[in-house]
Design a protein around this motif. Structure first.
Motif, PDB file in Angstrom:
ATOM      1  N   SER A 133       3.833  -0.094   0.523  1.00 15.11           N
ATOM      2  CA  SER A 133       4.385   0.477  -0.692  1.00 15.11           C
ATOM      3  C   SER A 133       3.611   0.077  -1.943  1.00 15.11           C
ATOM      4  O   SER A 133       3.379   0.896  -2.826  1.00 15.11           O
ATOM      5  CB  SER A 133       5.849   0.050  -0.838  1.00 15.11           C
ATOM      6  N   LEU A 134       3.224  -1.194  -2.031  1.00 18.86           N
ATOM      7  CA  LEU A 134       2.535  -1.660  -3.231  1.00 18.86           C
ATOM      8  C   LEU A 134       1.023  -1.669  -3.095  1.00 18.86           C
ATOM      9  O   LEU A 134       0.313  -1.855  -4.078  1.00 18.86           O
ATOM     10  CB  LEU A 134       3.029  -3.058  -3.614  1.00 18.86           C
ATOM     11  N   GLY A 135       0.517  -1.500  -1.878  1.00 24.08           N
ATOM     12  CA  GLY A 135      -0.928  -1.451  -1.677  1.00 24.08           C
ATOM     13  C   GLY A 135      -1.608  -2.802  -1.721  1.00 24.08           C
ATOM     14  O   GLY A 135      -2.811  -2.880  -1.958  1.00 24.08           O
ATOM     15  N   TRP A 136      -0.849  -3.862  -1.486  1.00 27.89           N
ATOM     16  CA  TRP A 136      -1.433  -5.198  -1.482  1.00 27.89           C
ATOM     17  C   TRP A 136      -2.296  -5.387  -0.235  1.00 27.89           C
ATOM     18  O   TRP A 136      -2.075  -4.755   0.792  1.00 27.89           O
ATOM     19  CB  TRP A 136      -0.349  -6.259  -1.496  1.00 27.89           C
ATOM     20  N   THR A 137      -3.253  -6.285  -0.325  1.00 25.89           N
ATOM     21  CA  THR A 137      -4.058  -6.621   0.846  1.00 25.89           C
ATOM     22  C   THR A 137      -3.267  -7.560   1.738  1.00 25.89           C
ATOM     23  O   THR A 137      -2.305  -8.204   1.301  1.00 25.89           O
ATOM     24  CB  THR A 137      -5.367  -7.329   0.429  1.00 25.89           C
ATOM     25  N   PHE A 178       4.392   6.798  -0.424  1.00 22.25           N
ATOM     26  CA  PHE A 178       3.906   5.549  -1.017  1.00 22.25           C
ATOM     27  C   PHE A 178       2.601   5.732  -1.783  1.00 22.25           C
ATOM     28  O   PHE A 178       2.460   5.231  -2.900  1.00 22.25           O
ATOM     29  CB  PHE A 178       3.753   4.452   0.044  1.00 22.25           C
ATOM     30  N   ASP A 179       1.642   6.455  -1.212  1.00 19.36           N
ATOM     31  CA  ASP A 179       0.372   6.669  -1.914  1.00 19.36           C
ATOM     32  C   ASP A 179       0.577   7.489  -3.188  1.00 19.36           C
ATOM     33  O   ASP A 179      -0.033   7.214  -4.215  1.00 19.36           O
ATOM     34  CB  ASP A 179      -0.649   7.359  -1.005  1.00 19.36           C
ATOM     35  N   VAL A 180       1.467   8.471  -3.132  1.00 17.40           N
ATOM     36  CA  VAL A 180       1.767   9.304  -4.303  1.00 17.40           C
ATOM     37  C   VAL A 180       2.398   8.449  -5.402  1.00 17.40           C
ATOM     38  O   VAL A 180       2.016   8.543  -6.570  1.00 17.40           O
ATOM     39  CB  VAL A 180       2.692  10.481  -3.912  1.00 17.40           C
TER      40      VAL A 180
END
Length: 192
Positions: A133-137, A178-180
Motif C-alpha cells: 500500500s505504501l510502497g516501502w522497501t 494501491f499504485d493508483v
C-alpha cells in the motif's frame, strides 16, 4: 463571510463525520508513515478546533482550520518517528475506513478486497500494508518493524497467499488500487 454554507448544527454529526474522514485521509496522504497515529492526531485536532469555531463558520473554513491544526499536530508527532520500532508502533487505519467515504468516487470492486486486507493477522497486515500500500522497501519495513528482511519477506508471502485464498486478485489490487493511490498521493504532494 464564508463562501461555503455554514456548519448546520442540526446536521453537525454527519458533517463532522464527513469532515473527519476527509481530514484524516488528507493528513494521511501527507504523513503516510504509519508510525504517526493519524487517527489520534485528527481526533485531537477536532477536539481543539471545533469548540473554537465561531457560529456561522462555513464548512470550507472549518475544513481549512481543522487541516491546519491536524498538519501541525502530525508534524510534531513525526519528529519522534525515527526511534519508534516494532509492530506496536504501527497504527494502521483500516483501509475500508480510510477510503470508504470515497467509494462513490472509486470503483467499488476493491471494497471487498480491502476488507480482506484489513482482516489479515496484524503482523502480516502490517508488512503487506507497508510494502504493497505504501510502497516501502522490504529493508525499510524490516527496520521499522524491528525484524529481519527475511521475516518480512516470509510475512509478505503469507499475506499474499492468505489474500489469494480469500479470492483477492493481489496483482489487480496492487495495480488498480494501491499504485493508483500512491501516484495520487505523489501528485498531491508535488503539484506540477
Amino acid at each position: 463571510m464564508s463562501s461555503s454554507p455554514p456548519l448546520d448544527r442540526s446536521h453537525q454529526r454527519g458533517l463532522i463525520r464527513g469532515l473527519f474522514h476527509k481530514v484524516r485521509l488528507d493528513t494521511f496522504e501527507t504523513y503516510d508513515d504509519p508510525r504517526c497515529n493519524i487517527t489520534a492526531v485528527t481526533q485531537e485536532a477536532f477536539a481543539r478546533t471545533l469548540p473554537r469555531l465561531p457560529a456561522g463558520t462555513g464548512v470550507g473554513e472549518a475544513y481549512e482550520r481543522l487541516m491546519d491544526m491536524t498538519m501541525q499536530l502530525a508534524a510534531d508527532d513525526v519528529q519522534g518517528l525515527r526511534d519508534r520500532r516494532g509492530p506496536c508502533e504501527v497504527h494502521l487505519i483500516p483501509l475500508v475506513s480510510l477510503y470508504g467515504f470515497r467509494f462513490g468516487e472509486l470503483d467499488d470492486e476493491f471494497r471487498p478486497w480491502l476488507v480482506q486486507v484489513d482482516a489479515l493477522p496484524k503482523k502480516r497486515r502490517a508488512v503487506y500494508r507497508l510494502i504493497a500500500s505504501l510502497g516501502w522497501t522490504n529493508a525499510r519495513t524490516a527496520e521499522v518493524l524491528g525484524c529481519s528482511e527475511g521475516w518480512t519477506s516470509k510475512l509478505m508471502k503469507q499475506a499474499k497467499d492468505d489474500l489469494t485464498t480469500a479470492g483477492v486478485s493481489v496483482e489487480e489490487l496492487q495495480k488498480g488500487f494501491f499504485d493508483v493511490e500512491t501516484d495520487r498521493r505523489k501528485e498531491k504532494a508535488c503539484p506540477m
